[in-house]
Design a protein around this motif. Structure first.
Motif, PDB file in Angstrom:
ATOM      1  N   CYS A   1     -61.165  51.729  13.630  1.00 28.38           N
ATOM      2  CA  CYS A   1     -60.451  50.639  12.953  1.00 28.38           C
ATOM      3  C   CYS A   1     -61.435  49.682  12.276  1.00 28.38           C
ATOM      4  O   CYS A   1     -62.368  49.197  12.913  1.00 28.38           O
TER       5      CYS A   1
ATOM      6  N   TRP B   1     -61.125  46.669  11.587  1.00 29.70           N
ATOM      7  CA  TRP B   1     -61.156  45.356  12.243  1.00 29.70           C
ATOM      8  C   TRP B   1     -62.081  45.397  13.451  1.00 29.70           C
ATOM      9  O   TRP B   1     -62.769  44.433  13.759  1.00 29.70           O
TER      10      TRP B   1
ATOM     11  N   CYS C   1     -52.659  45.744   8.401  1.00 26.13           N
ATOM     12  CA  CYS C   1     -53.340  47.030   8.208  1.00 26.13           C
ATOM     13  C   CYS C   1     -53.440  47.387   6.730  1.00 26.13           C
ATOM     14  O   CYS C   1     -54.257  48.244   6.358  1.00 26.13           O
TER      15      CYS C   1
ATOM     16  N   ILE D   1     -54.431  43.382  17.323  1.00 24.81           N
ATOM     17  CA  ILE D   1     -55.731  43.277  16.644  1.00 24.81           C
ATOM     18  C   ILE D   1     -56.032  41.809  16.369  1.00 24.81           C
ATOM     19  O   ILE D   1     -55.324  41.139  15.618  1.00 24.81           O
TER      20      ILE D   1
ATOM     21  N   ARG E   1     -56.529  54.886   8.997  1.00 20.67           N
ATOM     22  CA  ARG E   1     -57.633  55.588   9.680  1.00 20.67           C
ATOM     23  C   ARG E   1     -57.284  56.013  11.097  1.00 20.67           C
ATOM     24  O   ARG E   1     -57.649  57.097  11.530  1.00 20.67           O
TER      25      ARG E   1
HETATM   26  S1  SF4 Z   1     -57.324  51.729  11.708  1.00 18.16           S
HETATM   27 FE1  SF4 Z   1     -56.844  49.589  12.225  1.00 18.16          FE
HETATM   28  S2  SF4 Z   1     -56.416  48.613  10.240  1.00 18.16           S
HETATM   29 FE2  SF4 Z   1     -56.366  50.821   9.911  1.00 18.16          FE
HETATM   30  S3  SF4 Z   1     -54.192  51.323  10.146  1.00 18.16           S
HETATM   31 FE3  SF4 Z   1     -55.125  51.636  12.144  1.00 18.16          FE
HETATM   32  S4  SF4 Z   1     -54.846  49.709  13.231  1.00 18.16           S
HETATM   33 FE4  SF4 Z   1     -54.469  49.303  11.059  1.00 18.16          FE
END
Ligand code: SF4
Ligand code: SF4
Length: 353
Positions: free
Chosen positions: A252, A254, A192, A160, A197
């Motif tokens: 995600c 991000w 994270c 990420i 999610r």
């Molecule tokens: S959705 Fe993205 S930020 Fe959330 S746990 Fe998964 S990888 Fe990590």
């Protein structure tokens, strides 16, 4: 950072890469986890992953004397698909990285141009460059990219980037030159946190734990690398994905935060490639299939694999108008397609009861 390291990163940007970094080489710190993952069978039918783990986890096994690795990222973030098409159960969903021509064809010439530049800059050390890889080599690309400060590895196992989320193609160049000597060790920035999610969003529950992916359950494996039948209990969970799956990335935060497209717009949303009409795909014979998907990643599962996936998606649509195409597919010469078409017909007829 050395002036050469700075020049390499600037050149990577000038070529069009969205992210670039350099790291000193070291064996993977994830070897023990990798061995456990293989031993538990989570690599599914991808037997090549289990071959020669030493080579996979130690760059020096690939290039003796390697000292630095240049890691680059190319964003494939483009506009979101129109929801009306994307959510149409009579259309299939294709993973975002495959919305166009094979990305290897886009990225390898860029990597080669960067390699040429480094070779020129190194002069007498021109033989220092071993290879340019875009996910076809044995290396742990995400860990290498994390070490080069391109981002951090998330609970969904993706790299990420703080600027581009996880829709990032990765590539690397191995060097025997010590370009990274002043780059130092990078500590991954970003995390994270308490987010889960991606774990909750996975339709097939393919994450037995954060940071661990069971490929046997992953739609990307089931629809692309898997050469055989899709286990019946998983078929209803696949929805209308016919090539890969982006669910654990699209949720995600991000990725949501960094929606801006990368600079090299080599992908775009074209409904007939990104969300094609499923019944039309079932009408493709081998020649028409090859012609329609020439130069794209969708050739990988071959006609038998893609049409197998199409049958599953149509079965999940619950729509009776899919029956004529499925009845035709149930007479296909390919047994794999016939079996999945018959399953899909039963699904639709059972839904109607
Ligand atoms: S959705 Fe993205 S930020 Fe959330 S746990 Fe998964 S990888 Fe990590
Ligand atoms: S790609 Fe899809 S099926 Fe695979 S882990 Fe991510 S959400 Fe689950």
């Amino acid at each position: 950072m050395t002036s050469l390291a700075t020049a390499i990163i600037e050149k990577a940007s000038a070529i069009g890469f969205d992210a670039a970094g350099i790291s000193p080489t070291a064996p993977s710190s994830r070897r023990a986890e990798f061995d456990r993952w293989i031993a538990s069978g989570m690599n599914a039918g991808m037997n090549w992953l289990a071959r020669d783990p030493q080579r996979r986890t130690d760059p020096a096994q690939i290039l003796p004397g390697v000292k630095s690795i240049v890691s680059v990222g190319l964003s494939y973030q483009v506009e979101d698909p129109p929801p009306l098409l994307w959510n149409d159960p009579l259309r299939g969903r294709v993973a975002r990285y495959a919305w166009g021509h094979d990305y290897h064809d886009e990225m390898l010439p860029m990597l080669e141009e960067l390699g040429e530049f480094i070779r020129h800059e190194l002069g007498a050390g021109a033989d220092a460059i071993s290879r340019c890889d875009v996910d076809t080599g044995p290396l742990f690309e995400r860990e290498i990219a994390e070490r080069a400060d391109l981002g951090f590895i998330g609970k969904n196992t993706m790299l990420i980037s703080r600027g581009f989320g996880s829709y990032l193609l990765l590539g690397e160049i191995l060097l025997t030159a010590n370009v990274a000597e002043e780059c130092g060790e990078n500590v991954p920035k970003g995390t994270c946190g308490n987010c889960e999610r991606c774990q909750a969003a996975c339709p097939t529950h393919a994450f037995p734990a954060p940071y661990i992916l069971d490929s046997r359950l992953c739609i990307s494996y089931l629809t692309i690398e898997n050469k055989g039948a899709i286990p019946e209990e998983l078929r209803p969970k696949i929805g209308n994905w016919i090539f890969g799956c982006d669910e654990c990335q699209s949720v995600c935060p991000w990725v949501k935060q960094f929606r801006k497209p990368g600079r090299q717009l080599f992908l775009k949303f074209d409904p007939e490639f990104c969300a094609p009409q499923l019944s039309a795909l079932l009408a493709l014979d081998d020649a028409a299939f090859k012609s329609r998907f020439a130069g794209t990643p969708l050739l990988r599962p071959k006609r038998r694999g893609l049409l197998r996936n199409v049958c599953v998606a149509l079965g999940n649509s619950g729509r009776r108008e899919a029956l004529p195409a499925l009845e035709c597919a149930a007479r296909d010469a390919e047994p794999l397609i016939r079996e999945h078409a018959e399953w899909a017909i039963r699904q639709i007829e059972n839904d109607a009861k």
